[in-house]
Design an enzyme around this catalytic site. Structure first.
Site, PDB file in Angstrom:
ATOM      1  N   SER A  89       0.797  -1.247   0.000  1.00 14.56           N
ATOM      2  CA  SER A  89       0.000   0.000   0.000  1.00 14.56           C
ATOM      3  C   SER A  89       0.822   1.286   0.000  1.00 14.56           C
ATOM      4  CB  SER A  89      -0.928   0.037   1.213  1.00 14.56           C
ATOM      5  OG  SER A  89      -2.036  -0.777   0.978  1.00 14.56           O
ATOM      6  N   LYS A  99       0.273   3.459  -2.850  1.00 19.31           N
ATOM      7  CA  LYS A  99      -0.891   4.361  -2.969  1.00 19.31           C
ATOM      8  C   LYS A  99      -0.460   5.839  -2.966  1.00 19.31           C
ATOM      9  CE  LYS A  99      -4.395   1.190  -0.976  1.00 19.31           C
ATOM     10  NZ  LYS A  99      -3.801  -0.129  -0.916  1.00 19.31           N
ATOM     11  N   TYR A 128      -3.997  -2.128 -10.421  1.00 10.90           N
ATOM     12  CA  TYR A 128      -3.862  -1.899  -8.968  1.00 10.90           C
ATOM     13  C   TYR A 128      -2.916  -2.933  -8.337  1.00 10.90           C
ATOM     14  CZ  TYR A 128      -5.010  -2.085  -4.014  1.00 10.90           C
ATOM     15  OH  TYR A 128      -4.903  -2.138  -2.643  1.00 10.90           O
ATOM     16  N   TYR A 179      -4.794   3.893   8.112  1.00 13.30           N
ATOM     17  CA  TYR A 179      -6.174   3.369   8.237  1.00 13.30           C
ATOM     18  C   TYR A 179      -6.766   3.757   9.577  1.00 13.30           C
ATOM     19  CZ  TYR A 179      -3.607   1.001   4.696  1.00 13.30           C
ATOM     20  OH  TYR A 179      -2.780   0.767   3.644  1.00 13.30           O
ATOM     21  N   VAL A 215       1.219  -3.763   3.764  1.00 13.96           N
ATOM     22  CA  VAL A 215       1.158  -5.071   4.435  1.00 13.96           C
ATOM     23  C   VAL A 215       2.408  -5.930   4.205  1.00 13.96           C
ATOM     24  CG1 VAL A 215      -1.353  -5.305   4.684  1.00 13.96           C
ATOM     25  CG2 VAL A 215      -0.241  -6.108   2.590  1.00 13.96           C
TER      26      VAL A 215
HETATM   27  O1  DON Z   1      -4.996  -4.538  -1.789  1.00 16.98           O
HETATM   28  C1  DON Z   1      -4.410  -5.073  -0.854  1.00 16.98           C
HETATM   29  O2  DON Z   1      -5.024  -5.631   0.042  1.00 16.98           O
HETATM   30  C2  DON Z   1      -2.892  -5.019  -0.821  1.00 16.98           C
HETATM   31  N1  DON Z   1      -2.368  -5.051  -2.151  1.00 16.98           N
HETATM   32  C3  DON Z   1      -2.396  -3.778  -0.143  1.00 16.98           C
HETATM   33  C4  DON Z   1      -2.942  -3.595   1.251  1.00 16.98           C
HETATM   34  C5  DON Z   1      -2.011  -2.910   2.182  1.00 16.98           C
HETATM   35  O3  DON Z   1      -0.811  -2.871   2.000  1.00 16.98           O
HETATM   36  C6  DON Z   1      -2.605  -2.365   3.413  1.00 16.98           C
HETATM   37  N2  DON Z   1      -1.559  -1.820   4.252  1.00 16.98           N
HETATM   38  N3  DON Z   1      -1.273  -1.772   5.348  1.00 16.98           N
END
Ligand code: DON
Length: 305
Positions: free
Chosen positions: A64, A67, A189, A241, A259
């Site tokens: 993420s 983003k 994405y 978040y 993540v």
């Molecule tokens: O879309 C997702 O769930 C992952 N590609 C990215 C989520 C993420 O990194 C949330 N971060 N803490």
């Protein structure tokens, strides 16, 4: 004069001496294979001084943190029109939550939750001729090298299991806030999330947000200072978040987590810092990474507060 090498070594020692609870992300099967005990940090000042510790040179999945880069590209493409499609409020909900989308008619709360980033990817798909190549080029320009690549295993792994994101993209499409085919938007994405970078590379890229829009390798102005102000404000209020308040409270820097266990943060005008430790807390943010950054800003008194 602070001895930053010693400070980072002390932080490494402290975070490694406590068995921080938490778990490596497993919902993307490829990420479950990572050694949970990795820890790296890179601190880079605007004048080029750099200090590193631990596994700072090892690449990991930025997830993420991407983003922030896709939002930057969308702002480059369409400026303030981005805010017609995505709001700028903290969500107070997990990164992959769907609940607010129904009441808010497909307008995601902010660009740093999954729904918001998916809409940002839709914007880029409409605006760019070769979105994947252009994204990679943007990452290379920020770096001054073309060494950064996407990780095919991580990309395929997430694509095969990304059921919540599939639901989200289709749901937003039903409110007409996605203009392209949901499967094409998700393909892009997942690609943006699957980039591998080290702490050194991430901190170097984040100089963009520390240096008010100037890209580190040659000082080119990528974004206007007032656009960077907005991105940094969103990182502070929405970068973690439903733990964004806690991060501001404990660390006091605009930042963004992923993540894969990475966190990148900045003190505007001063420095960028990236940490990596794969075990996540229950909110999906790196447990040791947050602890390390809290120790750093507390000890050095270098935060925005
Ligand atoms: O879309 C997702 O769930 C992952 N590609 C990215 C989520 C993420 O990194 C949330 N971060 N803490």
């Amino acid at each position: 004069m602070e001895d930053y090498n010693r400070i980072l070594d002390d932080i490494l020692h402290t975070v490694n001496s406590v068995d921080t609870p938490g778990k490596v992300a497993t919902y993307i099967p490829e990420l479950a294979k990572i050694d949970p005990y990795k820890f790296g940090v890179s601190l880079q000042f605007a004048n080029g001084e750099t200090y590193n510790a631990g596994d700072y040179d090892e690449r990991f999945s930025i997830q993420s943190i991407s983003k922030v880069f896709t939002l930057s590209m969308a702002i480059q493409c369409i400026g303030d029109k981005v805010w017609d499609r995505v709001d700028v409020e903290p969500s107070g909900d997990p990164f992959n939550s769907l609940v607010q989308l129904e009441h808010e008619e497909g307008i995601p709360r902010n660009p740093f939750i999954n729904s918001g980033a998916i809409v940002i990817c839709d914007i880029l798909l409409s605006e760019l001729e070769n979105p994947k190549d252009d994204y990679l080029q943007f990452m290379h320009d920020l770096q001054g090298t073309d060494k950064i690549q996407y990780n095919e295993e991580v990309f395929t792994s997430e694509k095969s299991m990304g059921y919540r994101n599939v639901a989200m993209a289709n749901f937003i499409k039903s409110f007409k806030n996605i203009h392209n085919k949901p499967e094409d938007v998700l393909d892009f994405y997942f690609y943006t999330c699957s980039i591998d970078m080290s702490c050194v590379e991430l901190a170097w890229s984040f100089q963009l947000f520390a240096q008010h829009g100037k890209c580190a390798p040659d000082g080119t102005l990528f974004l206007e200072p007032n656009q960077i102000k907005r991105i940094n404000a969103l990182m502070l209020t929405c970068g973690f978040y439903d733990e964004s308040g806690e991060f501001a409270f404990r660390v006091g820097l605009p930042g963004k987590s992923g993540v894969g266990g990475g966190i990148a943060a900045v003190l505007p005008g001063e420095f960028s810092i990236a940490v990596w430790s794969p075990k996540l807390n229950e909110k999906g943010n790196s447990a040791k990474g947050m602890h390390a950054l809290e120790l750093f800003t507390t000890h050095t008194e270098m935060s925005i507060f």
